[in-house]
Design an enzyme around this catalytic site. Structure first.
Site, short mmCIF file in Angstrom:
data_model
loop_
_atom_site.label_atom_id
_atom_site.label_comp_id
_atom_site.label_asym_id
_atom_site.label_seq_id
_atom_site.Cartn_x
_atom_site.Cartn_y
_atom_site.Cartn_z
N LYS A 1 74.77 -63.93 85.04
CA LYS A 1 74.76 -64.12 86.64
C LYS A 1 73.34 -63.93 87.37
O LYS A 1 72.75 -64.49 88.14
CB LYS A 1 75.61 -63.13 87.10
CG LYS A 1 75.92 -63.19 88.87
CD LYS A 1 76.36 -64.36 89.19
CE LYS A 1 76.45 -64.45 90.88
NZ LYS A 1 76.29 -65.62 91.40
N GLU B 1 74.99 -76.94 85.35
CA GLU B 1 75.24 -75.75 84.60
C GLU B 1 76.81 -75.50 84.38
O GLU B 1 76.90 -74.68 83.50
CB GLU B 1 74.57 -74.40 85.57
CG GLU B 1 75.23 -74.30 86.77
CD GLU B 1 74.80 -72.96 87.65
OE1 GLU B 1 74.41 -73.16 88.79
OE2 GLU B 1 74.63 -72.03 86.89
N CYS C 1 72.95 -57.74 80.87
CA CYS C 1 74.13 -57.14 80.32
C CYS C 1 74.87 -56.30 81.33
O CYS C 1 74.35 -56.16 82.31
CB CYS C 1 73.97 -56.54 79.10
SG CYS C 1 72.95 -57.44 77.89
N HIS D 1 59.96 -95.21 91.39
CA HIS D 1 58.48 -94.89 90.73
C HIS D 1 58.88 -94.42 89.31
O HIS D 1 58.13 -93.82 88.61
CB HIS D 1 57.59 -93.84 91.53
CG HIS D 1 57.39 -94.19 92.91
ND1 HIS D 1 56.36 -95.20 93.10
CD2 HIS D 1 58.06 -94.01 94.02
CE1 HIS D 1 56.26 -95.40 94.27
NE2 HIS D 1 57.36 -94.75 94.82
N ARG E 1 78.08 -60.73 84.19
CA ARG E 1 76.67 -60.39 83.71
C ARG E 1 76.23 -60.74 82.51
O ARG E 1 75.07 -60.86 82.30
CB ARG E 1 76.42 -58.88 84.06
CG ARG E 1 76.74 -58.32 85.38
CD ARG E 1 76.75 -56.70 85.19
NE ARG E 1 75.11 -56.32 85.27
CZ ARG E 1 74.33 -56.02 86.33
NH1 ARG E 1 74.83 -56.23 87.40
NH2 ARG E 1 73.23 -55.52 85.96
N ASN F 1 70.87 -52.61 78.80
CA ASN F 1 70.57 -53.69 79.62
C ASN F 1 69.15 -53.95 79.99
O ASN F 1 68.62 -52.95 80.54
CB ASN F 1 71.57 -53.66 80.97
CG ASN F 1 71.05 -54.90 81.71
OD1 ASN F 1 70.70 -55.94 81.38
ND2 ASN F 1 71.20 -54.57 83.30
N GLY F 2 68.61 -55.08 79.33
CA GLY F 2 67.01 -55.12 79.67
C GLY F 2 66.48 -55.52 78.32
O GLY F 2 67.24 -55.98 77.60
N GLU G 1 70.02 -78.99 94.32
CA GLU G 1 70.76 -78.18 94.19
C GLU G 1 72.05 -78.59 93.57
O GLU G 1 72.91 -78.04 92.88
CB GLU G 1 71.05 -77.15 95.64
CG GLU G 1 72.57 -76.40 95.62
CD GLU G 1 72.49 -75.43 94.95
OE1 GLU G 1 71.72 -75.06 94.01
OE2 GLU G 1 73.74 -74.65 95.00
N TRP H 1 74.78 -60.34 77.18
CA TRP H 1 73.88 -61.74 77.17
C TRP H 1 72.63 -61.64 76.41
O TRP H 1 72.02 -60.93 76.38
CB TRP H 1 73.51 -61.84 78.77
CG TRP H 1 72.83 -63.31 78.86
CD1 TRP H 1 73.62 -64.40 78.77
CD2 TRP H 1 71.72 -63.63 78.91
NE1 TRP H 1 72.72 -65.64 79.06
CE2 TRP H 1 71.46 -65.15 79.24
CE3 TRP H 1 70.39 -63.07 79.14
CZ2 TRP H 1 70.34 -65.63 79.31
CZ3 TRP H 1 69.26 -63.61 79.25
CH2 TRP H 1 69.24 -65.03 79.28
N LYS I 1 73.75 -77.39 89.92
CA LYS I 1 75.08 -76.75 89.89
C LYS I 1 75.92 -77.84 89.01
O LYS I 1 76.65 -77.08 88.11
CB LYS I 1 75.69 -77.05 91.34
CG LYS I 1 76.86 -75.85 91.56
CD LYS I 1 76.32 -74.66 92.40
CE LYS I 1 75.00 -74.13 91.66
NZ LYS I 1 74.37 -72.96 92.37
C1 F6R Z 1 72.66 -71.26 89.78
C2 F6R Z 1 72.48 -69.95 89.68
C3 F6R Z 1 70.81 -69.47 89.39
C4 F6R Z 1 70.68 -68.30 90.35
C5 F6R Z 1 69.19 -67.75 89.68
C6 F6R Z 1 68.36 -66.67 90.56
O1 F6R Z 1 73.74 -71.48 90.41
O2 F6R Z 1 73.06 -69.10 90.16
O3 F6R Z 1 69.91 -70.60 89.33
O4 F6R Z 1 70.25 -68.75 91.49
O5 F6R Z 1 69.17 -67.18 88.42
O6 F6R Z 1 69.40 -65.57 90.61
P1 F6R Z 1 69.13 -64.49 91.95
O7 F6R Z 1 69.35 -65.34 93.17
O8 F6R Z 1 70.24 -63.50 91.63
O9 F6R Z 1 67.77 -64.08 91.62
#
Ligand code: F6R
Length: 607
Positions: free
Chosen positions: A602, A486, A2, A502, A27, A98-99, A479, A74, A483
């Protein structure tokens, strides 16, 4: 995760709280709220959904007062409703948090048995009620917060506002970041420097366990043992606090276009361009003495580690294993010989990665953080740090940070090879030159945006999309799939191209697009065979390759996007912008919320 903000200012707090919350919205964005003191009383406005909803609420019912706190959420405990939105308040105190408070159930039951009435389903409210409880007992606000925090277990950054105390605010952190911003006759509190950037560039980064008590003009910081302590003031550069979209439609698009700069800055930091050698300041690990490398991260950060695993093994001959932090920390990892562990994280605050780091330190393994936020917990706790110089990343989906991670890891893998003696001076120069070329190659790849957009429009109606790749292109396929799912909400999977037959090949039909990430390299022929197998079963294929690769596979593919020719070592850099742009344009075609996709935040500072 958050976002929190607190202000004791010289002008009305609400517009500034909203401005800061907008900067923190990356966030978390499922509900938001603010509280100010109006004639000494706590007044709140809260709303489910994004900050615009809160703004509407405030237009209908304006909120005065120069002292206030705000929160963008969040959800962890309790649905994202107005009732569960922060600030949580009693007659005495309002709190934003936050937490996660792990022992909230026990505390809640205890407080309810003493007659305290809870208003929400959140874990946060136990902090509010506990502080109130100690205030009821006649404690000062600072003592009440200290006593309340001594009872909670878990991670938190909080800001507290007290009834009747216009010139007082208390903040504290344990496991979640918190900064103090020093203005001219006003003081701010925020989850990060970006939140307070419009008001001041003089920042104090609170340390783990710190508590700050402040008025408009003075502040006192106490460490985890509650002894008063000095923390230095940092001047934050304008660029570090910049969160503007410029002429781009979304932050994600802007950040993809910043990939060449992110790579150039990071590579420039770890290479000596004149001598064409790697130079890793503060790496802290003598790879000559290392028998095993462990790489740990989550999501995209984990996937940059998966690419680096190939580089470390190929260039240095050191055995390398990459794992997802949430698995690694509970699987009791076993290492043979002397180990170094690398923790990759954009935010440097991801809870699982941080705990995995702490576990490795306990085991006596050397730890190296690869982080984008130099002041983060992982940066502070790792034995050594390699910063990725991507600049602030605001789009929830990580793009330029991934490329910056690849840049730092590629330089580290070369350094490991040099230390182990598996790379001689000539080869080092050659690899250094290749790395220095990558920003240009990324820029060339970005020029393919129109072709990517065309493909994106075509595949955007699919229900499921598969990505395939071999070698370093396999983690790039992973990746790509991450991407895409998400931000576009289309189901997607990445597979090693050779693994398709397989099992996953059963999914192939005319409605299931397959994207092959296939630079022309020693594995290309094998990938083309897999492409032919897919084509024979009616699967519509998009080939991401260079001119030679496209020529070889032309008859089997529906779309092709021509990447610049490159060396195998450079390929992950060249194909990253292509798969990022593809995910972006599919999401735009589908009309999803690209920068703030549903259910995500994020950085994930909870387990
Ligand atoms: C995907 C994405 C997440 C972060 C993951 C780790 O696009 O952004 O999968 O890569 O949550 O976050 P960090 O790098 O901040 O540890």
């Amino acid at each position: 995760m958050c976002g929190i903000i607190g202000i004791i200012g010289k002008e009305p707090a609400t517009p500034r709280l909203i401005e800061a919350l907008k900067r923190l919205e990356y966030r978390g964005y499922d509900s938001a709220g603010v509280a100010t003191l109006v004639d000494g009383h706590i007044e709140r406005r809260r709303a489910a959904g994004k900050i615009v909803n809160l703004e509407k609420e405030i237009i209908d019912a304006p909120l005065a007062g120069n002292t206030g706190i705000g929160h963008t959420r969040w959800a962890t405990h309790g649905a994202p409703t107005e009732r569960n939105a922060h600030p949580h308040a009693t007659a005495r105190v309002a709190v934003v948090h936050n937490g996660i408070i792990e022992n909230f159930r026990t505390l809640r039951e205890e407080l309810i048995s003493q007659g305290y009435v809870f208003d929400s389903e959140t874990d946060t409210e136990v902090i509010t009620q506990l502080i109130s409880h100690y205030l009821d007992k006649g404690e000062t606000p600072r003592e009440a917060v200290i006593k309340a925090l001594a009872r909670v277990r878990g991670a938190f950054a909080i800001a507290c506002l007290f009834t009747g105390k216009e010139d007082l605010m208390i903040g504290a952190r344990q496991g979640s970041p918190l900064v103090v911003g020093l203005g001219d006759g006003e003081i701010f509190l925020g989850s990060d420097a970006i939140a307070v950037a419009p008001f001041t560039n003089r920042i104090i980064y609170l340390e783990e366990g710190d508590l700050v008590e402040f008025s408009a003009k003075t502040y006192n910081i106490y460490d985890k043992d509650r002894k008063e302590i000095f923390r230095p003031v940092a001047i934050v550069s304008a660029s570090a606090a910049a969160v503007e979209k410029g002429n781009y439609r979304h932050f994600m698009q802007k950040e993809i276009h910043e990939e060449p700069d992110a790579a150039a800055r990071t590579i420039g930091h770890y290479l000596d361009p004149l001598d064409e050698k790697v130079s890793l300041p503060n790496c802290g690990i003598n790879f000559a003495e290392i028998d095993q490398i462990l790489i740990v991260g989550c999501g995209t950060a984990y996937l940059s580690g998966r690419v680096a695993e190939y580089w470390f093994e190929q260039l240095s001959g050191i055995s390398c294993e990459t794992d997802i932090a949430s698995e690694f920390r509970y699987r009791r990892p076993v290492v043979a010989g002397r180990a170094a562990a690398i923790f990759i994280s954009q935010s440097g605050e991801t809870a699982d990665t941080l705990e995995a780091l702490r576990l490795c330190k306990k085991n006596g393994w050397k730890t190296l953080g690869v982080v984008n936020v130099a002041t983060s917990s992982i940066a502070r706790e790792a034995d050594a740090v390699l910063e990725t110089l991507a600049g602030p990343e605001i789009g929830v989906a990580s793009t330029k940070a991934f490329v910056a991670q690849l840049s730092a890891l590629a330089a580290t893998a070369i350094a490991a090879g040099v230390a182990k003696g598996t790379i001689d001076a000539e080869r080092e120069k050659d690899l250094a030159r290749q790395l220095m070329e990558t920003p240009r190659l990324i820029r060339e790849a970005l020029e393919m945006e129109n072709a990517i957009e065309e493909t994106a429009n075509d595949i955007s109606h699919a229900k499921s999309i598969l990505y395939i790749g071999r070698g370093v292109s396999y983690p790039i396929a992973l990746e790509a799939a991450l991407k895409l799912k998400e931000i576009s909400y289309i189901h997607a999977e990445g597979y090693a191209a050779g693994e398709l037959k397989h099992g996953p090949i059963a999914l192939i039909d005319e409605y299931t697009p397959v994207i092959a990430v296939a630079p022309y390299d020693e594995l290309m022929e094998k990938t083309i065979s897999n492409v032919q197998e897919i084509a024979a079963r009616g699967g519509p294929i998009t080939l991401l390759s260079d001119a030679k690769g496209i020529e070889e596979a032309a008859d089997a593919v529906k779309h092709s996007v021509r990447a610049p020719e490159c060396e195998p070592f450079q390929a992950p850099f060249v194909y990253s912008p292509l798969i990022h742009m593809l995910a972006y344009h599919v999401a735009v075609a589908k009309g999803t919320d690209v920068d703030q996709p549903r259910n995500l935040a994020k950085s994930v500072t909870v387990e």
